[in-house]
Design a protein around this motif. Structure first.
Motif, short mmCIF file in Angstrom:
data_model
loop_
_atom_site.label_atom_id
_atom_site.label_comp_id
_atom_site.label_asym_id
_atom_site.label_seq_id
_atom_site.Cartn_x
_atom_site.Cartn_y
_atom_site.Cartn_z
N MET A 14 6.06 -2.47 -8.06
CA MET A 14 6.30 -0.97 -7.75
C MET A 14 6.77 -0.88 -6.41
SD MET A 14 3.23 1.48 -9.52
CE MET A 14 4.05 2.86 -9.26
N TYR A 15 7.70 0.04 -6.25
CA TYR A 15 8.21 0.44 -4.65
C TYR A 15 8.31 1.88 -4.72
CZ TYR A 15 10.51 0.58 -0.33
OH TYR A 15 11.04 0.88 0.87
N ALA A 16 7.73 2.69 -3.71
CA ALA A 16 7.76 4.28 -3.44
C ALA A 16 7.67 4.71 -4.78
CB ALA A 16 9.09 4.23 -3.03
N GLY A 17 6.63 4.59 -5.73
CA GLY A 17 6.14 5.29 -6.83
C GLY A 17 7.06 4.91 -8.11
N GLN A 18 7.70 3.95 -8.07
CA GLN A 18 8.68 3.67 -9.19
C GLN A 18 8.58 2.12 -9.60
OE1 GLN A 18 12.69 4.84 -7.86
NE2 GLN A 18 12.62 6.40 -8.99
N ILE A 19 8.78 1.77 -10.70
CA ILE A 19 9.02 0.22 -11.12
C ILE A 19 10.19 -0.03 -10.81
CG2 ILE A 19 8.72 -1.20 -12.78
CD1 ILE A 19 6.42 0.23 -14.08
N VAL A 20 10.38 -1.25 -9.83
CA VAL A 20 11.64 -1.63 -9.71
C VAL A 20 12.09 -2.84 -10.46
CG1 VAL A 20 11.89 -0.72 -7.35
CG2 VAL A 20 10.87 -2.86 -7.69
N SER A 44 0.92 -1.24 -0.11
CA SER A 44 0.14 0.06 -0.11
C SER A 44 1.02 1.10 0.05
CB SER A 44 -0.80 0.09 1.01
OG SER A 44 -0.40 -0.55 2.27
N GLY A 45 0.31 2.24 -0.75
CA GLY A 45 1.23 3.47 -0.84
C GLY A 45 2.38 3.62 -1.63
N CYS A 46 2.52 2.55 -2.55
CA CYS A 46 3.62 2.36 -3.63
C CYS A 46 3.16 3.19 -4.87
CB CYS A 46 3.92 0.85 -4.00
SG CYS A 46 2.82 0.16 -5.00
N GLY A 47 1.76 3.60 -4.84
CA GLY A 47 1.51 4.26 -6.30
C GLY A 47 0.80 3.44 -7.27
N LYS A 48 0.53 2.29 -7.03
CA LYS A 48 -0.09 1.53 -8.05
C LYS A 48 -1.47 1.94 -8.46
CE LYS A 48 -1.25 -2.47 -4.75
NZ LYS A 48 -1.07 -1.72 -3.52
#
Lengths: 336, 327
Positions: free
Chosen positions: A236-242, A50-54
């Protein structure tokens, strides 16, 4: 199965999508230059905590970000050759629910409680297609039958509260598919449902996709659901695709330490372990994103470079992209 | 893990909880009852974790609440370390309840937002009059440390913590009175996977360290498999199968257990198991089906299942199943 189809032609291409929100404490960027594409008939799983921006990503694609405080700062969203971000509000109304439609997490709150489900499905059909009410009703019945609702004619006159959670989610699916969309965005479609009902809905989505040939963007936090349904996965992690790869490679040889940590931290039915692996720490505060790699404060392999320099998403194998300094481009993949 | 020969901490016999439904404005007549828990029987042995799984509405939470005395049972008995909880005076019950605590599902709703962490964790000791003020303060610091929180945070309010940290506060509160039994009602369901594993590990560490007994209520069969010694499966107010963990997951007998296990999506891309997709929804507990309650959705239902209720039968040591195919 759709790897080749994907290479042929992409239905949706998201390029450097950045969405920010103005908050009292400053500007936050829940989605930070996210790029991905979905091929015709393909299912892309977008996973993250949750909160990763998905979810913001999906709302940005549909232009449903409340403005203000939010705004899409930059990027392009190309659906079937057209940039959705350049469309007018009126043009978007035509596209939403027709060419691209969306299923939300909460089957309890995404239906209007004061209208019958038939009313709501017919409204969608008549909004986008030039049909009279009788034909629209026939189409609604057909859709309810398609999603496996028994005695569809009489169910049409039911109010949402008269249906169970699984049935409501079926109604949502029927509504979103009623205009034959090319793209279906399913935002946590089974999170609120029980496992046996979840299995029903996932199977329904799979068979409908086969019948209707649409592309699906499946957003979820459940790795198990993604493993069963998606052709490709983006983490996704913290708004970016990792990390991004086809489902097989992502689950058999994950490379990014975050993906690896996520996979190891869930207890599995098919193996026995004394202790669960954990990812130490918590997701960073979006107002104070760490410098360098956003995952470095929680990463067991973090080096000096990770703390200062942000890694870019790089290909390490065909179709397998990773945002990590330690990922080596090798066909076997991985730093381990 | 503990041996099966350990004494039972909790023994539940013929436990039934019906919630009456009343109609009428002035003359309130009972017109029906939600049969949330119906003739349930199980025991939890000293130092073990009993997992209680089932879908929403199957009555698993009600079982936990009835054991704690948060709901009074309609009938049946609950033996807690030799005392029948249904027959105690309120004063005795209060003393007994010191030894059992609960950790709730929602870490946002179960902590009072107007109380500091210290007063939240201290409250059980105040209610039961344990220790002096300074002893309680020291105990709070000790407990916070035990659950992995910095004791310096004790003056903060719940909204300053993340979901996982709040769940740790809830666990510290449950530990305050040194209980024997902790009922964990979906303690990790609201947490993200990476945080979920931290809390599961904490619960296991505490169990080893303090010799706790857990009733672990959850809908997540993977987590239950990881943490439990034995597992009970509930459907519509009944326990349909109960067995040691390894036995239940390797050799599920009841059709519902089999379907439930096959419905879980696996986070791996190995060969796919055959998924058993159950038809329909869970029937209403207001008017449960006759005979075996699962017969309306069971792929193997026969005429006998519709009329006759299957009795729980022990088919192998410790493996009890309520299904006509095994009686």
């Amino acid at each position: 199965m759709n790897q080749s189809a994907h290479e042929q032609r992409a239905l949706l291409e998201v390029e450097n999508l950045t969405t920010c929100f103005d908050t009292e404490d400053g500007l936050v960027t829940p989605v930070d230059s996210v790029s991905f594409s979905i091929g015709l008939g393909e299912t892309l799983g977008l996973v993250g905590e949750s909160g990763c921006g998905k979810s913001v990503t999906s709302l940005s694609i549909m232009r449903l970000i409340p403005t203000p405080p939010g705004r899409i700062a930059s990027g392009r969203v190309i659906l079937d050759g057209e940039d959705l971000l350049k469309k007018s509000v009126h043009e978007m109304d035509e596209i939403r629910g027709c060419k691209a439609s969306m299923i939300f997490q909460e089957p309890m709150t995404s239906l209007n409680p004061v209208f019958t489900v038939g009313n709501q499905i017919i409204e969608t059909i008549m909004r986008h297609q030039k049909v009279n009410k009788v034909d629209a009703r026939a189409r609604a019945v057909e859709m309810l039958k398609l999603v496996g609702i028994p005695s569809a004619e009489s169910r049409l006159d039911d109010y949402p509260h008269q249906l169970s959670g699984g049935m409501r989610q079926r109604v949502m699916i029927a509504m979103s598919l009623s205009c034959n969309p090319k793209l279906l965005i399913a935002d946590e479609p089974t999170t609120a449902l029980d496992v046996t009902i979840q299995a029903q809905i996932l199977e329904l989505l799979e068979s409908l996709q086969e019948q209707l040939g649409m592309s699906v963007l499946l957003i979820t936090h459940a790795l198990g659901v993604v493993a069963e349904v998606a052709d490709r996965v983006a983490v996704m992690y913290a708004g970016q695709i990792v990390e991004e790869a086809d489902t097989e490679s992502l689950f058999s040889s994950p490379v990014h330490p975050y993906t690896l940590g996520l996979l190891q931290s869930i207890p599995k039915l098919d193996e026995e372990r004394d202790r669960l692996q954990t990812i130490e720490g918590v997701v960073p505060n979006p107002l104070k994103m760490p410098a360098g790699c956003r995952f470095h404060p929680r990463c067991a392999h973090a080096q000096e470079r990770c703390k200062v320099e942000a890694p870019a998403l790089r290909a390490i194998a065909d179709g397998h992209n990773v945002r990590c300094w330690l990922a080596n481009p090798s066909p076997s993949g991985g730093e381990r | 893990m503990p041996a099966s020969s350990n004494a039972a901490v909790v023994e539940v016999k013929h436990l039934t909880k019906h919630f009456p439904i009343k109609k009428g404005l002035f003359i309130r007549k009972q017109t029906g009852a939600v049969r949330a828990v119906d003739d349930v029987e199980f025991e939890i042995r000293d130092g073990e974790t009993l997992g209680l799984v089932g879908e929403s509405g199957c009555g698993k939470t009600t079982v936990g609440r009835v054991i704690l005395g948060l709901e009074s049972p309609t009938s049946g008995s609950i033996m807690f370390r030799g005392d029948d909880l249904t027959k105690q005076s309120p004063a005795k019950l209060r003393a007994l309840r010191r030894d059992m605590q609960i950790v709730f599902q929602d870490p946002y709703g179960s902590l009072n937002p107007r109380m500091t962490v210290e007063s939240i964790v201290m409250e059980p000791m105040e209610i039961h009059g344990v220790g002096s003020a300074s002893e309680r303060k020291a105990r709070v610091a000790e407990l916070l440390e035990k659950v992995g929180l910095d004791p310096d945070y004790r003056k903060r309010y719940p909204n300053e913590f993340s979901g996982g940290q709040r769940q740790r506060i809830g666990i510290a509160r449950a530990l305050a009175l040194n209980p024997k039994l902790i009922i964990c009602d979906e303690p990790v369901s609201a947490l993200d996977v990476s945080v979920q594993s931290q809390v599961v590990n904490l619960l296991q560490d505490l169990q080893h360290e303090l010799g706790l007994t857990y009733l672990f209520i959850s809908h997540d069969l993977s987590v239950v498999k990881h943490i439990s010694d034995r597992v009970a499966v509930m459907y519509l107010g009944k326990i349909v199968e109960i067995a040691p963990k390894s036995e239940l997951y390797a050799n599920p007998l009841h059709c519902y257990t089999q379907a439930l296990l096959s419905a879980i999506p696996l986070a791996s891309t190995g060969p796919r198991r055959k998924r058993i997709i159950l038809q329909g929804d869970v029937p209403s507990p207001l008017n449960p089906p006759s005979g075996c309650r699962f017969h309306t959705r069971c792929p193997n239902a026969q005429s006998r299942c519709r009329s006759e209720e299957p009795a729980p039968t022990e088919v192998s040591p410790g493996h009890i199943v309520a299904c006509h195919r095994y009686c």
